[in-house]
Write a protein that holds these residues in place. Structure first.
Motif, PDB file in Angstrom:
ATOM      1  N   UNK A 273      12.971 -26.921  18.698  1.00  9.06           N
ATOM      2  CA  UNK A 273      13.360 -26.178  18.363  1.00  9.06           C
ATOM      3  C   UNK A 273      12.582 -24.679  17.822  1.00  9.06           C
ATOM      4  N   UNK A 274      12.262 -23.453  19.042  1.00  4.35           N
ATOM      5  CA  UNK A 274      11.851 -23.303  18.547  1.00  4.35           C
ATOM      6  C   UNK A 274      12.550 -21.619  17.624  1.00  4.35           C
ATOM      7  N   UNK A 275      12.319 -21.267  16.514  1.00  6.65           N
ATOM      8  CA  UNK A 275      13.355 -20.056  15.712  1.00  6.65           C
ATOM      9  C   UNK A 275      14.186 -19.833  16.396  1.00  6.65           C
ATOM     10  N   UNK A 276      14.889 -21.492  16.624  1.00  5.58           N
ATOM     11  CA  UNK A 276      16.779 -21.678  16.785  1.00  5.58           C
ATOM     12  C   UNK A 276      16.828 -21.066  18.145  1.00  5.58           C
ATOM     13  N   UNK A 277      15.740 -19.871  18.660  1.00  2.00           N
ATOM     14  CA  UNK A 277      16.000 -19.708  19.995  1.00  2.00           C
ATOM     15  C   UNK A 277      15.515 -20.271  21.585  1.00  2.00           C
ATOM     16  N   UNK A 278      15.024 -21.015  21.265  1.00  2.00           N
ATOM     17  CA  UNK A 278      14.852 -21.446  22.216  1.00  2.00           C
ATOM     18  C   UNK A 278      14.786 -23.510  22.218  1.00  2.00           C
TER      19      UNK A 278
ATOM     20  N   UNK B 122      15.164  -8.534  22.891  1.00  2.00           N
ATOM     21  CA  UNK B 122      16.410  -7.598  23.738  1.00  2.00           C
ATOM     22  C   UNK B 122      16.952  -6.153  22.099  1.00  2.00           C
ATOM     23  N   UNK B 123      17.747  -5.345  22.879  1.00  2.00           N
ATOM     24  CA  UNK B 123      17.967  -5.000  21.801  1.00  2.00           C
ATOM     25  C   UNK B 123      19.798  -5.483  21.821  1.00  2.00           C
ATOM     26  N   UNK B 124      20.094  -5.781  23.115  1.00  2.00           N
ATOM     27  CA  UNK B 124      21.815  -6.477  22.931  1.00  2.00           C
ATOM     28  C   UNK B 124      21.530  -7.461  23.731  1.00  2.00           C
ATOM     29  N   UNK B 125      22.133  -8.524  22.917  1.00  2.00           N
ATOM     30  CA  UNK B 125      21.463 -10.153  22.463  1.00  2.00           C
ATOM     31  C   UNK B 125      22.695 -10.473  23.158  1.00  2.00           C
ATOM     32  N   UNK B 126      22.263 -11.255  24.456  1.00  2.00           N
ATOM     33  CA  UNK B 126      23.480 -12.428  25.072  1.00  2.00           C
ATOM     34  C   UNK B 126      22.715 -13.789  25.638  1.00  2.00           C
ATOM     35  N   UNK B 127      24.020 -14.586  25.220  1.00  2.00           N
ATOM     36  CA  UNK B 127      24.331 -15.826  25.356  1.00  2.00           C
ATOM     37  C   UNK B 127      23.467 -16.352  26.658  1.00  2.00           C
ATOM     38  N   UNK B 128      22.644 -16.623  26.778  1.00  2.00           N
ATOM     39  CA  UNK B 128      22.453 -17.022  28.582  1.00  2.00           C
ATOM     40  C   UNK B 128      20.721 -17.784  28.191  1.00  2.00           C
TER      41      UNK B 128
END
Length: 386
Positions: A87-92, A113-119
């Motif tokens: 797990x990298x920074x909980x993002x990846x 990103x300025x707008x973070x979306x779950x993708x």
């Protein structure tokens, strides 16, 4: 005789030597992070999932950070091949089979990103053999499925704006079409990689109910081919236990009882509503679809309350403050309870996603499960009429 004895002794020594050579075996997992965590808020974890069913959870076994060139690495135990996750920074998050591959990945890291979306992105593992090729292929299929779901949702929205009946009708089946496509791809990959122990990873994408025959035949094949593959035996037991529990909560069977407190500490459960028809609504403050269903539940409650319908809302919020805030915002007039420790009741009713609604009759027997919106309306119309 002396020569023969010496030969046997050397052979035995080599066997012992080889067995010790396997002990302490490791593989290397390396990565490069494009956008590092400059504030050092988040570590990079190596871990694995432990436990079974709803008690299964990620457990970190090591952590690290990037060097000056944004690189990181782990030595991963491989004495007994198994699934691990980085797990990298909980993002990846990268799942892999630790056996003989020294894997490398390139990941984005911190979301800028300025707008973070779950993708979640697709992350390709380099230097892989067939065992991890399977995971690469499954993850690609899953990633494309997610993008297709987004596209299907956008099409439904655009069709509704265009007010074109035929397009609206066609777009309604979008999610089903992309779901069937993923199911086909996963089955193809299972057949392609059936000789790999890591095919267990692909089985997680199938439905134990709908795809039971393929799942069980694949597990039986793995157990026969790899007698020491404890993961396959554990998975088979888990599925058989799930099948047994599914029979216990089949339509017409008694709804499993539970009891959780409301804001005043009074405990409520299904048995408190005997003599009434009951909707059990499993939800949470953070669940968008759950909150979107509440106005519909208010309409249902108003329509059928005088005919003997009650609702019991069971929040699975881990944080009581978030639950209380959501209740104040939604202003629901039926009993509200909080299952902070929700895993037992989720295991009883066999659900992992919410909202999850269950309709129960006056005797406490299950009428329908996993209904909402139109399907809930149809279930209630069968009981009360239109």
């Amino acid at each position: 005789m002396i020569k023969k004895g010496l030969t046997l002794a050397i052979a035995a020594l080599l066997m012992v030597s080889n067995s010790f050579a396997q002990k302490g075996k490791t593989v290397t997992f390396t990565g490069n992070v494009k956008f590092r965590d400059t504030e050092n808020k988040y570590p990079i974890y190596l871990g694995k999932y432990e436990g079974e069913g709803f008690n299964r959870a990620f457990k970190a076994i090591d952590s690290t950070s990037v060097d000056k060139n944004n690189n990181f690495s782990f030595k991963v135990p491989a004495d007994k091949p198994d699934f691990y996750q980085v797990r990298v920074y909980y993002f990846d998050r990268i799942d892999f089979w630790a056996d003989k591959d020294n894997i490398h990945v390139n990941v984005r890291g911190i979301d800028t990103a300025k707008m973070k979306i779950k993708n979640p992105p697709y992350i390709y593992m380099e230097n892989t053999s067939a065992a991890n090729d399977l995971i690469n292929d499954v993850n690609l299929a899953s990633y494309l499925h997610y993008q297709s779901q987004i596209a299907a949702g956008q099409e439904m929205y655009k069709a509704s704006l265009a007010k074109e009946p035929k397009w609206i009708e066609y777009s309604k089946d979008g999610y089903d079409r992309v779901g069937k496509d993923l199911n086909f791809r996963i089955k193809y990959l299972i057949n392609k990689y059936k000789d790999q122990p890591s095919v267990l990873y692909a089985l997680n994408y199938l439905s134990p109910k709908r795809d039971q025959e393929l799942i069980m035949s694949t597990l039986d094949y793995l157990i026969k081919k790899f007698p020491n593959l404890s993961q396959a035996k554990a998975r088979k037991k888990e599925i058989l236990d799930g099948i047994a529990q599914a029979e216990k909560i089949a339509n017409g069977k008694k709804a499993p009882d539970f009891a959780y407190p409301d804001v005043n500490g009074k405990k409520w459960g299904p048995k408190d509503f005997r003599g009434k028809y009951l909707i059990i609504d499993f939800w949470a403050s953070w669940c968008g679809p759950c909150r979107q269903e509440i106005p519909h539940l208010k309409e249902v409650y108003k329509k059928y309350k005088d005919k003997g319908l009650e609702i019991l809302a069971v929040s699975v919020d881990a944080k009581q403050d978030a639950w209380k805030k959501a209740m104040a915002e939604e202003r629901m007039t039926w009993p509200q309870i909080n299952a902070q420790e929700s895993k037992p009741v989720m295991a009883q009713y066999l659900f992992s996603g919410i909202p999850y609604l269950v309709v129960v009759d006056k005797e406490g027997n299950i009428i329908e499960k996993n209904v909402r919106g139109e399907s809930l309306d149809k279930a209630l119309e069968k009981i009360f009429g239109k």
